[in-house]
Each structure stands twice: as C-alpha cells, then as structure tokens.
Enzyme design. Sequence first.
Site, PDB file in Angstrom:
ATOM      1  N   ARG A  43      -1.574  -6.335   0.064  1.00 18.53           N
ATOM      2  CA  ARG A  43      -2.931  -5.830   0.280  1.00 18.53           C
ATOM      3  C   ARG A  43      -3.821  -6.084  -0.949  1.00 18.53           C
ATOM      4  NH1 ARG A  43      -6.005  -0.410   1.303  1.00 18.53           N
ATOM      5  NH2 ARG A  43      -7.273  -1.117   3.040  1.00 18.53           N
ATOM      6  N   HIS A  47      -7.295  -8.025  -0.657  1.00 18.23           N
ATOM      7  CA  HIS A  47      -8.590  -7.428  -1.013  1.00 18.23           C
ATOM      8  C   HIS A  47      -9.250  -8.112  -2.207  1.00 18.23           C
ATOM      9  CE1 HIS A  47      -8.871  -3.380   1.301  1.00 18.23           C
ATOM     10  NE2 HIS A  47      -8.354  -4.337   2.045  1.00 18.23           N
ATOM     11  N   HIS A 171      -0.112  -6.677   9.125  1.00 19.32           N
ATOM     12  CA  HIS A 171       0.058  -5.249   9.412  1.00 19.32           C
ATOM     13  C   HIS A 171       1.433  -4.910   9.986  1.00 19.32           C
ATOM     14  CE1 HIS A 171      -4.471  -3.968   9.297  1.00 19.32           C
ATOM     15  NE2 HIS A 171      -3.950  -4.193   8.114  1.00 19.32           N
ATOM     16  N   TRP A 187       2.476   0.512  11.132  1.00 15.25           N
ATOM     17  CA  TRP A 187       2.299  -0.192  12.401  1.00 15.25           C
ATOM     18  C   TRP A 187       3.638  -0.583  13.018  1.00 15.25           C
ATOM     19  CZ3 TRP A 187      -0.669  -0.847   8.063  1.00 15.25           C
ATOM     20  CH2 TRP A 187      -2.057  -0.749   8.202  1.00 15.25           C
TER      21      TRP A 187
HETATM   22 FE1  CCH Z   1      -4.986  -4.244   6.297  1.00 14.35          FE
HETATM   23  N1  CCH Z   1      -5.271  -2.228   6.185  1.00 14.35           N
HETATM   24  N2  CCH Z   1      -6.754  -4.434   7.272  1.00 14.35           N
HETATM   25  N3  CCH Z   1      -4.815  -6.251   6.227  1.00 14.35           N
HETATM   26  N4  CCH Z   1      -3.324  -4.022   5.179  1.00 14.35           N
HETATM   27  C1  CCH Z   1      -4.436  -1.333   5.591  1.00 14.35           C
HETATM   28  C2  CCH Z   1      -3.220  -1.579   5.011  1.00 14.35           C
HETATM   29  C3  CCH Z   1      -2.697  -2.852   4.868  1.00 14.35           C
HETATM   30  C4  CCH Z   1      -7.576  -3.425   7.673  1.00 14.35           C
HETATM   31  C5  CCH Z   1      -7.442  -2.084   7.347  1.00 14.35           C
HETATM   32  C6  CCH Z   1      -6.358  -1.559   6.664  1.00 14.35           C
HETATM   33  C7  CCH Z   1      -5.684  -7.151   6.745  1.00 14.35           C
HETATM   34  C8  CCH Z   1      -6.761  -6.856   7.563  1.00 14.35           C
HETATM   35  C9  CCH Z   1      -7.262  -5.600   7.776  1.00 14.35           C
HETATM   36  C10 CCH Z   1      -2.493  -5.051   4.799  1.00 14.35           C
HETATM   37  C11 CCH Z   1      -2.764  -6.408   4.882  1.00 14.35           C
HETATM   38  C12 CCH Z   1      -3.875  -6.934   5.511  1.00 14.35           C
HETATM   39  C13 CCH Z   1      -5.019  -0.021   5.698  1.00 14.35           C
HETATM   40  C14 CCH Z   1      -4.406   1.246   5.155  1.00 14.35           C
HETATM   41  C15 CCH Z   1      -6.197  -0.161   6.366  1.00 14.35           C
HETATM   42  C16 CCH Z   1      -7.168   0.938   6.729  1.00 14.35           C
HETATM   43  C17 CCH Z   1      -4.779   1.453   3.699  1.00 14.35           C
HETATM   44  C18 CCH Z   1      -4.151   2.725   3.152  1.00 14.35           C
HETATM   45  O1  CCH Z   1      -4.480   3.796   3.655  1.00 14.35           O
HETATM   46  O2  CCH Z   1      -3.322   2.610   2.235  1.00 14.35           O
HETATM   47  C19 CCH Z   1      -8.650  -3.946   8.474  1.00 14.35           C
HETATM   48  C20 CCH Z   1      -9.777  -3.142   9.089  1.00 14.35           C
HETATM   49  C21 CCH Z   1      -8.452  -5.281   8.556  1.00 14.35           C
HETATM   50  C22 CCH Z   1      -9.314  -6.196   9.328  1.00 14.35           C
HETATM   51  O3  CCH Z   1      -8.950  -7.269   9.710  1.00 14.35           O
HETATM   52  C23 CCH Z   1      -5.312  -8.463   6.308  1.00 14.35           C
HETATM   53  C24 CCH Z   1      -6.087  -9.735   6.640  1.00 14.35           C
HETATM   54  C25 CCH Z   1      -4.191  -8.328   5.529  1.00 14.35           C
HETATM   55  C26 CCH Z   1      -3.394  -9.379   4.804  1.00 14.35           C
HETATM   56  C27 CCH Z   1      -3.298 -10.628   5.180  1.00 14.35           C
HETATM   57  C28 CCH Z   1      -1.272  -4.502   4.268  1.00 14.35           C
HETATM   58  C29 CCH Z   1      -0.062  -5.293   3.782  1.00 14.35           C
HETATM   59  C30 CCH Z   1      -1.404  -3.118   4.317  1.00 14.35           C
HETATM   60  C31 CCH Z   1      -0.378  -2.068   3.896  1.00 14.35           C
HETATM   61  C32 CCH Z   1      -0.657  -1.598   2.497  1.00 14.35           C
HETATM   62  C33 CCH Z   1       0.262  -0.511   2.028  1.00 14.35           C
HETATM   63  O4  CCH Z   1      -0.060   0.113   1.011  1.00 14.35           O
HETATM   64  O5  CCH Z   1       1.307  -0.274   2.640  1.00 14.35           O
END
Ligand code: CCH
Length: 292
Positions: A43, A47, A171, A187
């Site tokens: 993530r 970001h 996700h 997820w």
């Molecule tokens: Fe995502 N993501 N993401 N995401 N994401 C969150 C967590 C992860 C969105 C929203 C969220 C991508 C696209 C999107 C990861 C990778 C990717 C969370 C939870 C949200 C909200 C954050 C928290 O509370 O810690 C949205 C909206 C989009 C739109 O498309 C993309 C693209 C990627 C990478 C290629 C990953 C991995 C996580 C898990 C992080 C963790 O701390 O476990």
Amino acid sequence: PKTQKDAASPSRKGDFDAVRNDIASILDQPDYDDGSIGPVLVRLAWHASGTYCAETKTGGSNGAGMRYEAEGGDPANAGLEHARRFLEPVKEKHPWITYADLWTLAGVVAIKEMGGPDCKWKPGRTDFVDDSKCPPRGRLPDGAQAAEHLRFIFYRMGFNDQEIVALAGAHSLGRCHSDRSGWEGPWSVTPTKFSTQYYKMLTKFKWEEKKWEGPRQFRNEDLGEELMMLPTDMALIEDEKFIPWVKKYAEDRDAFYKDFADVFSKLIELGVERTDDYESAPTFSKAEGDKK
Ligand code: CCH
C-alpha cells in the site's frame, strides 16, 4: 553506535539485491496485523505512486513526499507511517538508496515474497529536498465512491478499465483498519498471500450492506462478519465494463499474475525522471517531521 556487523559489512552503493534481502527479512512480524507487514508495504508503494497526474506530469513515486506532512498527513495515507517506520532500519543500513526507490522496491519485494509475480523495478528515483513539490491532497481514491470516481482517479494516472481491475486485485492482501480509514476487516481469508481470492470473493458471493455504526461497507452472511468489501470494490461487479475483467481474473490466475505485474510496474514508474547521479535523503528518523 555502529555494531560490529555494520562495521564488517558496509553496504555497497547500488547493491539492490542486498536491500531486497533485507526487506524480505523484515516482512514477518508476528505481532503486527496478520503476521506480515507485506500488505502495508504494498500500500505504501501504491500510495507513493498513485498521486500521479499525466496531464500536468506531477505526483508519482519520485520524491518520497510522504516524508512531509503535506503528503504524509493526507488522511488517505493514514497508517502508512507504520510502513515507513518498519523500513527505517533498511534505510539506515543502506543509506545510499533513496526513499522513493526504497518504498517502491519494498512493494515489489513484498508482492513476490507473498507469492505474487515478479514486478519489474528500476532504481533512479530522487527524494525531494523539501515539500514544495508534494502533490495536492485528494488525488488518491475514496473507497466510499463508485465506478465513475474510479475512472476519474485512474484515468488521470493514464490507466484503462482493465488496468483498474487488475490493480484492485491487490486487495487479496491486507485489511482495513478502523483507526486508519474507518472501514474494518480483510477482503480475503489469506490476507498475507498474493492470490486471485479477491475476484473469487466478489464473483462467488452475494454482498449486502453491513448494518453498523461505521462507514458503508459490505458483508456476506455465510462468510461471517470479518470479511468485507468497500463500495469501490462493489463498483467492479456493478459496472458492465469492469465485471468481465473481474470474472476473467477470478478464473485465470496466470492472466492475473501477468497483468498485475505489468500494471504494478507501470504504476511505480509514473512520473519518474531519472538522472545518472542521484542523491538520497538522509535517514528520516533523525530529521523532524515524520510524526510517529
Ligand atoms: Fe487499497 N485500500 N484501495 N489498493 N489497499 C486499503 C488497503 C489496501 C482503496 C482503498 C483502500 C488499491 C486501490 C484502492 C491495498 C492495495 C491497493 C484500505 C484500508 C482502503 C480504504 C486502509 C486501512 O484502513 O488501513 C481504494 C478506494 C482503491 C481504489 O481503487 C490499489 C490499486 C492497490 C495496490 C495495487 C493494500 C495492499 C491494502 C492493505 C493495507 C494493509 O495495511 O493491510
């Protein structure tokens, strides 16, 4: 103070394999989330890169602007300070690597170590020397929204519908944290394994709105209260152009791995302009600003 090991084996500038090994060695953290910092590193890389705007050629992974409050304090980046803190010992051991390179490489190493594909990665990103080039806040997606918003955000970076769906497969990893985004839960049942499970969950189960005090999210009654989908995840099966890709990736693991590797490599290249002789920023733990 230098330990004996540091003194005996100074890090050679440009030895990215050594950095890769050290990143891989810190992924397992039994006390953190599901036992791995891999997901939050993915993530961080995303970001760092996802602020890119193709039209103005601003944003992207170059600069490592999240070291500054202007970008790091964006509510969309809440929780990523943990990812940056975990990487600090790696930066201290290899001070020649830029933060911008380290954060993107960490994502690539984490994906691979969690069973995902090899994503191409090239060094050469520079670190900003101050916050004047940080992208404006609000460029990252808002999980409360729907397909139109996803297209607005990802088309700005230069991605198409297939690439939006392929990227979202990340996700399968990690979870939402109520104290970071407000949403809660993973997820997939294997959040530390790279897989096609996200697409399978979306296509094989029926999701309904969860009744709770928190922000709008979805649950399946057979799967229990733990697993979740965001409104933006649901958009992928509600939109007629997105859903064929969701179905394809649910069934075709090889296609997903290949397409994900391609699109993740493209993501971490956005806005990167290389110079032959780049400088890294000093280790940030010693500087002011990155609020712990
Ligand atoms: Fe995502 N993501 N993401 N995401 N994401 C969150 C967590 C992860 C969105 C929203 C969220 C991508 C696209 C999107 C990861 C990778 C990717 C969370 C939870 C949200 C909200 C954050 C928290 O509370 O810690 C949205 C909206 C989009 C739109 O498309 C993309 C693209 C990627 C990478 C290629 C990953 C991995 C996580 C898990 C992080 C963790 O701390 O476990």
